[in-house]
Write a protein that holds these residues in place. Structure first.
Motif, PDB file in Angstrom:
ATOM      1  N   MET A 266      91.138  57.056  36.696  1.00  0.00           N
ATOM      2  CA  MET A 266      91.107  58.343  36.002  1.00  0.00           C
ATOM      3  C   MET A 266      89.702  58.928  36.005  1.00  0.00           C
ATOM      4  O   MET A 266      89.517  60.143  36.119  1.00  0.00           O
ATOM      5  N   MET A 267      88.691  58.081  35.887  1.00  0.00           N
ATOM      6  CA  MET A 267      87.310  58.555  35.984  1.00  0.00           C
ATOM      7  C   MET A 267      87.059  59.156  37.365  1.00  0.00           C
ATOM      8  O   MET A 267      86.407  60.200  37.499  1.00  0.00           O
ATOM      9  N   THR A 268      87.580  58.499  38.388  1.00  0.00           N
ATOM     10  CA  THR A 268      87.434  59.001  39.759  1.00  0.00           C
ATOM     11  C   THR A 268      88.104  60.359  39.910  1.00  0.00           C
ATOM     12  O   THR A 268      87.554  61.299  40.497  1.00  0.00           O
ATOM     13  N   LEU A 269      89.310  60.461  39.359  1.00  0.00           N
ATOM     14  CA  LEU A 269      90.071  61.705  39.480  1.00  0.00           C
ATOM     15  C   LEU A 269      89.364  62.873  38.807  1.00  0.00           C
ATOM     16  O   LEU A 269      89.399  63.998  39.301  1.00  0.00           O
ATOM     17  N   PHE A 270      88.714  62.589  37.676  1.00  0.00           N
ATOM     18  CA  PHE A 270      88.077  63.686  36.957  1.00  0.00           C
ATOM     19  C   PHE A 270      86.902  64.268  37.721  1.00  0.00           C
ATOM     20  O   PHE A 270      86.514  65.409  37.481  1.00  0.00           O
ATOM     21  N   SER A 271      86.334  63.508  38.651  1.00  0.00           N
ATOM     22  CA  SER A 271      85.275  64.068  39.490  1.00  0.00           C
ATOM     23  C   SER A 271      85.821  65.192  40.365  1.00  0.00           C
ATOM     24  O   SER A 271      85.094  66.108  40.737  1.00  0.00           O
ATOM     25  N   SER A 272      87.124  65.120  40.688  1.00  0.00           N
ATOM     26  CA  SER A 272      87.735  66.192  41.484  1.00  0.00           C
ATOM     27  C   SER A 272      88.395  67.243  40.605  1.00  0.00           C
ATOM     28  O   SER A 272      88.312  68.441  40.873  1.00  0.00           O
ATOM     29  N   PHE A 273      89.040  66.813  39.523  1.00  0.00           N
ATOM     30  CA  PHE A 273      89.730  67.763  38.643  1.00  0.00           C
ATOM     31  C   PHE A 273      88.766  68.756  38.006  1.00  0.00           C
ATOM     32  O   PHE A 273      89.109  69.928  37.806  1.00  0.00           O
ATOM     33  N   ILE A 274      87.572  68.289  37.658  1.00  0.00           N
ATOM     34  CA  ILE A 274      86.618  69.141  36.954  1.00  0.00           C
ATOM     35  C   ILE A 274      85.716  69.911  37.911  1.00  0.00           C
ATOM     36  O   ILE A 274      85.477  71.106  37.742  1.00  0.00           O
ATOM     37  N   ILE A 275      85.230  69.234  38.936  1.00  0.00           N
ATOM     38  CA  ILE A 275      84.210  69.825  39.792  1.00  0.00           C
ATOM     39  C   ILE A 275      84.800  70.720  40.883  1.00  0.00           C
ATOM     40  O   ILE A 275      84.254  71.785  41.194  1.00  0.00           O
ATOM     41  N   LEU A 276      85.917  70.309  41.501  1.00  0.00           N
ATOM     42  CA  LEU A 276      86.482  71.099  42.596  1.00  0.00           C
ATOM     43  C   LEU A 276      86.833  72.541  42.199  1.00  0.00           C
ATOM     44  O   LEU A 276      86.510  73.470  42.944  1.00  0.00           O
ATOM     45  N   ILE A 331      87.982  56.652  51.105  1.00  0.00           N
ATOM     46  CA  ILE A 331      87.691  57.506  52.266  1.00  0.00           C
ATOM     47  C   ILE A 331      87.576  58.976  51.854  1.00  0.00           C
ATOM     48  O   ILE A 331      86.649  59.696  52.279  1.00  0.00           O
ATOM     49  N   VAL A 332      88.517  59.438  51.015  1.00  0.00           N
ATOM     50  CA  VAL A 332      88.511  60.838  50.581  1.00  0.00           C
ATOM     51  C   VAL A 332      87.248  61.152  49.781  1.00  0.00           C
ATOM     52  O   VAL A 332      86.605  62.192  49.980  1.00  0.00           O
ATOM     53  N   MET A 333      86.878  60.248  48.861  1.00  0.00           N
ATOM     54  CA  MET A 333      85.686  60.497  48.051  1.00  0.00           C
ATOM     55  C   MET A 333      84.427  60.527  48.918  1.00  0.00           C
ATOM     56  O   MET A 333      83.475  61.266  48.627  1.00  0.00           O
ATOM     57  N   PHE A 334      84.404  59.749  49.994  1.00  0.00           N
ATOM     58  CA  PHE A 334      83.269  59.787  50.920  1.00  0.00           C
ATOM     59  C   PHE A 334      83.155  61.169  51.561  1.00  0.00           C
ATOM     60  O   PHE A 334      82.062  61.748  51.609  1.00  0.00           O
ATOM     61  N   PHE A 335      84.273  61.714  52.044  1.00  0.00           N
ATOM     62  CA  PHE A 335      84.239  63.039  52.673  1.00  0.00           C
ATOM     63  C   PHE A 335      83.923  64.130  51.655  1.00  0.00           C
ATOM     64  O   PHE A 335      83.235  65.104  51.978  1.00  0.00           O
ATOM     65  N   PHE A 336      84.415  63.975  50.407  1.00  0.00           N
ATOM     66  CA  PHE A 336      84.078  64.953  49.369  1.00  0.00           C
ATOM     67  C   PHE A 336      82.573  64.962  49.100  1.00  0.00           C
ATOM     68  O   PHE A 336      81.999  66.012  48.779  1.00  0.00           O
ATOM     69  N   SER A 337      81.930  63.803  49.207  1.00  0.00           N
ATOM     70  CA  SER A 337      80.496  63.723  48.941  1.00  0.00           C
ATOM     71  C   SER A 337      79.661  64.401  50.027  1.00  0.00           C
ATOM     72  O   SER A 337      78.443  64.561  49.865  1.00  0.00           O
ATOM     73  N   GLY A 439      81.582  59.470  42.195  1.00  0.00           N
ATOM     74  CA  GLY A 439      83.022  59.267  42.323  1.00  0.00           C
ATOM     75  C   GLY A 439      83.346  58.229  43.383  1.00  0.00           C
ATOM     76  O   GLY A 439      84.290  57.437  43.237  1.00  0.00           O
ATOM     77  N   LEU A 440      82.543  58.202  44.444  1.00  0.00           N
ATOM     78  CA  LEU A 440      82.719  57.204  45.506  1.00  0.00           C
ATOM     79  C   LEU A 440      82.462  55.795  44.982  1.00  0.00           C
ATOM     80  O   LEU A 440      83.153  54.844  45.359  1.00  0.00           O
ATOM     81  N   VAL A 441      81.491  55.661  44.078  1.00  0.00           N
ATOM     82  CA  VAL A 441      81.210  54.356  43.465  1.00  0.00           C
ATOM     83  C   VAL A 441      82.414  53.888  42.644  1.00  0.00           C
ATOM     84  O   VAL A 441      82.852  52.738  42.744  1.00  0.00           O
ATOM     85  N   PHE A 442      82.969  54.797  41.825  1.00  0.00           N
ATOM     86  CA  PHE A 442      84.162  54.458  41.039  1.00  0.00           C
ATOM     87  C   PHE A 442      85.332  54.096  41.947  1.00  0.00           C
ATOM     88  O   PHE A 442      86.090  53.162  41.661  1.00  0.00           O
TER      89      PHE A 442
END
Length: 476
Positions: A266-276, A331-337, A439-442
């Motif tokens: 959920m912590m990982t998801l919030f990096s996309s839910f909030i920032i995107l 993989i997705v979090m890497f590309f998002f970064s 997010g990639l770390v999480f």
């Protein structure tokens, strides 16, 4: 289940239904952004306080009583919001809605545990995930359409007929499936639970607004109060013969692992839910409605795959789904970064859909696997623990990622000069990249935890952690 799904769907839909309307609400009620955020903070706060005591409520009231009561409370809150003449009344209506929502989610999860045998529970939990993930996904899109075509009050008028239908349907078809034990109500436990979970959610929510900051007393004093209260609460639960939230459920290793993995995910998801959404609107200059549409395919895909992953879990177990799912998320979090201002909207949609695919392969199997290991007496406690910590993870996720983004932008702007508009765009990219790096770390932690997932040895007769049998199934 159908009775519960209809009600819970519209209760959870309501959580994100107001997001796109906040700008209009600020104009109509003449309030600031920090004030309007209380519609979200207050909602999270009430849900975070209420869910821990649902384990007690589930043992005192029947399924029908809780569901019909919760939906009635939600209906009253929706009516208050629909006719609110000012912000204060609208805020009260949101709090009343939150009371109904906080009661409904654990009831649905506990019903799955009681109603379905373990070999079919994955499919049932897939239905739960479909509701929990699709409803908030379509909320912003639906909100954009309604606000653009009608008045924001129709956001609540739209929900009311479905609430009435859900109440009538449940009154006819919903049965009582739980055995009432009516344990003793320990008032100090409720007080410490409220101060603990409420303090942590409120403290992190205030930090996440970016107005208070981590050094503000409003933030660190509430978080400290919450942590101390939770320590006292846990200690008291271990001493009571009839705890309101039995933390002994953590003695079961797969449940503990499922809870930790869910919180980190959920912590990982919030990096996309909030920032995107911020990046799509401020960086790519999409409208709120277009942003909502961009997230719709991922939300729908997540719901569909969640249902499929539930069935696959029943056949193949958790590892065949959770490990590939966590790999996709990494993989997705890497590309998002690595995103920039030149990254296309299509790329964002593809990445978001891939992220939702990975989450669907993780969430349903992990939670089902963890809850499967619990004896029946722990069902309401296990459901309450997971749902409570998801709310806490949400508050922490918002605070951490908003703070990282803001501080990264400020640090970037301090070191450059020249074109203000260009610098702000570069600062936004720097903030987004740093957020997704964390997010990639999480996500990597999720992958490492997934390697330890296994199907537990299940015993229907095990009714506590004190028994000498099945010691291999209980953590020392």
């Amino acid at each position: 289940m159908l009775s519960l799904i209809i009600g819970v769907f519209f209760a959870i839909l309501n959580e994100t239904l107001l997001n796109v309307a906040y700008v209009q609400l600020m104009k109509d009620f003449e309030v600031t952004a920090s004030t309007i955020q209380w519609l979200t903070t207050g909602f999270l706060l009430v849900v975070g306080i209420l869910i821990p005591i649902t384990a007690l409520i589930l043992q005192w009231f029947t399924t029908r009583q809780i569901f019909l009561g919760a939906m009635s409370i939600f209906a009253v809150g929706t009516l208050i919001c629909a006719f609110a003449p000012n912000f204060s009344i609208l805020f009260v209506g949101r709090l009343v809605q939150a009371i109904g929502t906080g009661l409904l989610i654990p009831v649905m999860m506990n019903t799955v545990l009681v109603l379905f045998p373990k070999e079919k529970r994955g499919s049932a939990m897939g239905m739960v995930s479909l509701v929990i993930m699709v409803a908030p996904a379509i909320g912003p899109t639906l909100s954009g359409i309604i606000v653009e075509m009608f008045h924001w009050r129709f956001l609540f008028f739209f929900v009311l007929p479905f609430i009435v239908f859900s109440l009538v349907f449940a009154f006819i078809y919903l049965k009582n499936i739980t055995k009432l034990t009516k344990p003793k109500v320990d008032i100090p436990s409720i007080v410490f639970s409220t101060l603990g979970f409420g303090g942590i959610v409120f403290g992190f929510s205030q930090a996440g607004k970016g107005t208070a900051g981590w050094s503000h007393p409003e933030v660190y004093l509430f978080i400290a109060m919450g942590v101390i209260s939770l320590i006292v609460f846990v200690k008291r639960q271990l001493q009571l013969k009839e705890p309101i939230l039995d933390v002994r459920a953590f003695r079961f290793p797969m449940f503990t692992l499922a809870t930790i993995l869910t919180v980190v995910l959920m912590m990982t998801l919030f990096s996309s839910f909030i920032i995107l959404p911020l990046f799509l609107q401020q960086g790519l200059f999409l409208t709120a409605f277009a942003t909502g549409l961009a997230f719709l395919p991922g939300g729908i895909l997540n719901g569909i795959i969640s249902q499929m992953s539930g069935r696959l879990f029943d056949k193949f177990g958790p590892r065949a789904l959770v490990i590939p799912g966590s790999t996709i998320v990494v993989i997705v979090m890497f590309f998002f970064s690595k995103v920039t201002i030149l990254t296309s909207v299509t790329t964002f949609i593809i990445l978001h859909c891939s992220l939702m695919l990975g989450v669907a392969l993780i969430m349903t199997p992990v939670q089902t696997n963890g809850l499967n290991q619990l004896p029946p007496k722990y069902y309401p406690h296990g459901a309450a623990i997971i749902n409570t910590l998801v709310q806490v993870a949400g508050a922490i996720g918002i605070a951490v990622f908003v703070t990282v983004m803001s501080s990264s932008q400020m640090k970037f702007l301090e070191g450059v000069s020249g074109n203000v508009v260009a610098n702000q765009a570069e600062a936004l990219i720097a903030g987004v990249q740093n957020v997704f790096a964390i997010g990639l770390v999480f996500a990597s932690i999720c992958f490492l935890l997934a390697l330890f997932i296994k199907s537990p040895i299940i015993s229907e007769e095990l009714d506590g952690v004190e028994e000498t049998e099945n010691q291999a199934n209980v953590a020392p």
